[in-house]
Design a protein around this motif. Structure first.
Motif, PDB file in Angstrom:
ATOM      1  N   UNK A   1       9.583  -3.919   1.738  1.00  0.00           N
ATOM      2  CA  UNK A   1       8.942  -4.967   2.671  1.00  0.00           C
ATOM      3  C   UNK A   1       7.689  -5.380   1.721  1.00  0.00           C
ATOM      4  N   UNK A   2       6.850  -6.278   2.391  1.00  0.00           N
ATOM      5  CA  UNK A   2       5.460  -6.615   1.890  1.00  0.00           C
ATOM      6  C   UNK A   2       4.682  -5.447   1.341  1.00  0.00           C
ATOM      7  N   UNK A   3       4.512  -4.647   1.955  1.00  0.00           N
ATOM      8  CA  UNK A   3       3.762  -3.440   1.724  1.00  0.00           C
ATOM      9  C   UNK A   3       4.165  -2.842   0.334  1.00  0.00           C
ATOM     10  N   UNK A   4       5.559  -2.765   0.156  1.00  0.00           N
ATOM     11  CA  UNK A   4       5.861  -2.113  -1.093  1.00  0.00           C
ATOM     12  C   UNK A   4       5.621  -3.021  -2.337  1.00  0.00           C
ATOM     13  N   UNK A   5       5.962  -4.555  -1.743  1.00  0.00           N
ATOM     14  CA  UNK A   5       5.656  -5.467  -2.892  1.00  0.00           C
ATOM     15  C   UNK A   5       4.149  -5.440  -3.313  1.00  0.00           C
ATOM     16  N   UNK A   6       3.229  -5.411  -2.695  1.00  0.00           N
ATOM     17  CA  UNK A   6       2.015  -5.442  -2.978  1.00  0.00           C
ATOM     18  C   UNK A   6       1.301  -4.098  -3.847  1.00  0.00           C
ATOM     19  N   UNK A   7       2.268  -3.009  -3.621  1.00  0.00           N
ATOM     20  CA  UNK A   7       1.667  -1.696  -4.390  1.00  0.00           C
ATOM     21  C   UNK A   7       1.923  -2.418  -5.981  1.00  0.00           C
ATOM     22  N   UNK A   8       2.585  -3.287  -6.251  1.00  0.00           N
ATOM     23  CA  UNK A   8       2.708  -3.726  -7.665  1.00  0.00           C
ATOM     24  C   UNK A   8       1.852  -5.025  -7.834  1.00  0.00           C
ATOM     25  N   UNK A   9       0.897  -5.298  -7.258  1.00  0.00           N
ATOM     26  CA  UNK A   9      -0.067  -6.395  -7.499  1.00  0.00           C
ATOM     27  C   UNK A   9      -1.374  -5.817  -7.582  1.00  0.00           C
ATOM     28  N   UNK A  10      -2.428  -6.650  -8.184  1.00  0.00           N
ATOM     29  CA  UNK A  10      -3.501  -6.564  -8.294  1.00  0.00           C
ATOM     30  C   UNK A  10      -4.215  -7.618  -7.541  1.00  0.00           C
ATOM     31  N   UNK A  11      -5.505  -7.373  -7.006  1.00  0.00           N
ATOM     32  CA  UNK A  11      -6.384  -8.293  -6.056  1.00  0.00           C
ATOM     33  C   UNK A  11      -7.730  -8.604  -7.196  1.00  0.00           C
ATOM     34  N   UNK A  12      -7.455 -10.198  -7.291  1.00  0.00           N
ATOM     35  CA  UNK A  12      -8.633 -10.695  -8.316  1.00  0.00           C
ATOM     36  C   UNK A  12      -9.379 -11.738  -7.224  1.00  0.00           C
ATOM     37  N   UNK A  13     -10.698 -11.609  -7.148  1.00  0.00           N
ATOM     38  CA  UNK A  13     -11.696 -12.339  -6.440  1.00  0.00           C
ATOM     39  C   UNK A  13     -12.357 -13.795  -7.309  1.00  0.00           C
ATOM     40  N   UNK A  14     -12.242 -14.657  -7.305  1.00  0.00           N
ATOM     41  CA  UNK A  14     -12.738 -15.766  -8.081  1.00  0.00           C
ATOM     42  C   UNK A  14     -13.740 -16.733  -7.181  1.00  0.00           C
ATOM     43  N   UNK A  15     -15.308 -16.511  -7.631  1.00  0.00           N
ATOM     44  CA  UNK A  15     -16.231 -17.150  -7.070  1.00  0.00           C
ATOM     45  C   UNK A  15     -16.687 -18.233  -7.880  1.00  0.00           C
ATOM     46  N   UNK A  16     -16.414 -19.548  -7.336  1.00  0.00           N
ATOM     47  CA  UNK A  16     -16.982 -20.784  -7.949  1.00  0.00           C
ATOM     48  C   UNK A  16     -18.389 -21.286  -7.259  1.00  0.00           C
TER      49      UNK A  16
END
Length: 498
Positions: free
Chosen positions: A479-494
């Motif tokens: 599922x999407x939850x399993x997919x997101x185990x393999x992702x990092x989250x990056x916040x970009x502020x301009x």
């Protein structure tokens, strides 16, 4: 690795089984090791024996492929490669089926579902998810500390994934890691269980010869040396460990990974409860419980191995469960009617038989089964077994046996059933049978577990997250939850200029 059928009774594999490292099929530096058919106890070929040097090369290849190619950024290419892999594997379906039955001892009927065909087709789900996922999200404008700022949220691959997998459902678990990890843009080093190396090695061969997946993106390292799994866990070049196996080994993996503070996903053991409410058909529900725990010789972490029944209907439930277990087809996994094939090894059979002896020592009664089936002098078979007369504090009711063994336990009222179900270090799965929706909902919300089937409902699906509470693991697979185990989250502020 070239596979061929010499006749209908034997599977022969050339002694050129290979590892997949950096896009090349190479021999193991340690030579080869025997592959044994658990239904016959015969050596049916050899697999490549990797060493620490081979694992080092595989990790290096995965690191280089992640750091120096566009694999993690080219979403469309990854989706195409996943569909390409799915098509290529489907063209080898019968070959893979033969390997799976011979190596895993999986009943042939399961290869049409979670033992083979299902996980291969699930690769299309991951390809679709790549294309539809929100990789770049606009969080809008804000003024923190009075500074006008535009914010974006980026989702990016973790990096190099070390995937360590067990032998019971090798295709399902291998692809439940490879699919989302690759879809997310990671590179992978897959270390399969030594009991089932061919299932992974043949996939590696298909990847190398029949797909456009770049060199180093997928590496397959087979070995009998469990230290290679520890090597993956401690190596600083590996960013995430995805492990499926026993809770004891999961603890060791987690401890080893802590040295480099890498992300860890763990899908571990279970001792799930099958709760039969007093308003349902006791005989039908108990027969279903007996059948389900016997499938694939009970070698499934999510199988419900504790049968909880109303105390006033205990004797009726014992009789129904015993009748159901006695009717399960046990034997040759190549035959269509077989439900319960062999255990994976002599060691695993000894473990299960040890628990059956313990059940009697703890004061329990073997109602049916308890031994080796008549007429099966070869193969690691154990009869589907029902144990009665124990309470939930017994070791047989608390510990994961991983065999076709069902412990039947009485309860007094719905809340007591919930209490007993939760009185376990595990919380992976479970089942509820009943007719009153309000009572079913009360039980479902009360049991602390990651998945629950109600009245025969099936939770297994590519888009449905799977995982557990407590000592059954960390994170979700599928599922999407399993997919997101393999992702990092990056916040970009301009800085907003207008």
């Amino acid at each position: 690795m070239t596979l061929r059928s010499a006749d209908t009774s034997a599977l022969l594999v050339d002694n050129t089984s290979t590892l997949l490292i950096d896009g090349k099929l190479v021999p193991g530096s340690g030579g080869t090791f025997d592959v044994v058919n658990p239904a016959t106890e015969e050596v049916i070929g050899q697999a490549a024996e990797a060493t620490a040097a081979d694992m080092d090369a595989a990790i290096d290849a995965a690191r280089r492929a992640f750091d120096t190619t566009d694999w993690s950024r080219d979403h469309a290419f990854r989706a195409r490669c996943l569909r390409q892999l799915c098509d290529a594997l489907q063209s080898h379906l019968e070959e893979l089926r033969e390997v799976t039955i011979a190596e895993v001892g999986a009943p042939s009927m399961l290869t049409n579902g979670p033992q083979l065909a299902g996980p291969i087709e699930d690769l299309r789900y991951w390809a679709d998810l790549v294309e539809g996922y929100a990789w770049d999200q606009d969080l809008g404008k804000a003024t923190p500390m009075g500074i006008p700022t535009n914010r974006r949220l980026l989702k990016e691959a973790v990096g190099v994934v070390g995937a360590i997998t067990p032998w019971n459902f090798p295709h399902q678990i291998n692809f439940a890691k490879l699919g989302p990890a690759l879809a997310a843009g990671n590179t992978v080093v897959l270390k399969p269980a030594p009991d089932t190396p061919w299932c992974a090695a043949l996939v590696g061969k298909v990847i190398a010869e029949e797909t456009d997946i770049p060199a180093g993106v997928v590496n397959v390292v087979t070995s009998t040396d469990h230290a290679l799994g520890a090597q993956l866990s401690t190596d600083p070049r590996v960013d995430l460990i995805s492990f499926t196996g026993s809770t004891a080994t999961g603890r060791a993996v987690m401890a080893a990974a802590s040295e480099t503070l890498k992300k860890v996903f763990l899908e571990l053991g279970g001792k799930s409860a099958f709760i039969v409410l007093d308003d349902t058909d006791i005989k039908a529900a108990c027969s279903m419980a007996a059948f389900s725990v016997s499938v694939h010789a009970g070698q499934g972490c999510a199988l419900s191995t504790r049968l909880l029944v109303p105390r006033e209907k205990y004797d009726e439930a014992v009789a129904a469960a015993a009748k159901g277990m006695a009717g399960v087809g046990v034997g040759d996994p190549t035959k269509p009617g077989t439900i319960c094939g062999p255990l994976i090894s002599a060691k695993q059979r000894e473990r299960v038989e040890g628990y059956l002896k313990l059940a009697v020592e703890e004061g329990g009664t073997i109602v049916t089964g308890g031994g080796r089936p008549d007429g099966l002098d070869r193969g690691y078979f154990v009869q589907p077994t029902l144990v009665a007369g124990l309470d939930n504090s017994s070791r047989v009711a608390q510990e994961e046996i991983f065999g076709p063994v069902l412990v039947i336990l009485p309860y007094d009222g719905d809340d007591d059933a919930i209490r007993i179900a939760n009185d376990s270090p595990y919380g992976l799965s479970g089942t509820v049978f009943g007719t009153d929706p309000a009572r079913i909902d009360h039980v479902v919300r009360g049991v602390r577990t990651g998945t629950l089937g109600v009245n025969g409902g099936i939770w297994y699906s590519a888009d449905a997250p799977f995982g557990g509470y407590k000592q059954s693991g960390i994170g979700r697979e599928m599922g999407v939850a399993g997919f997101e185990e393999y992702l990092e989250t990056k916040l970009v502020a301009d800085l907003a200029t207008s």
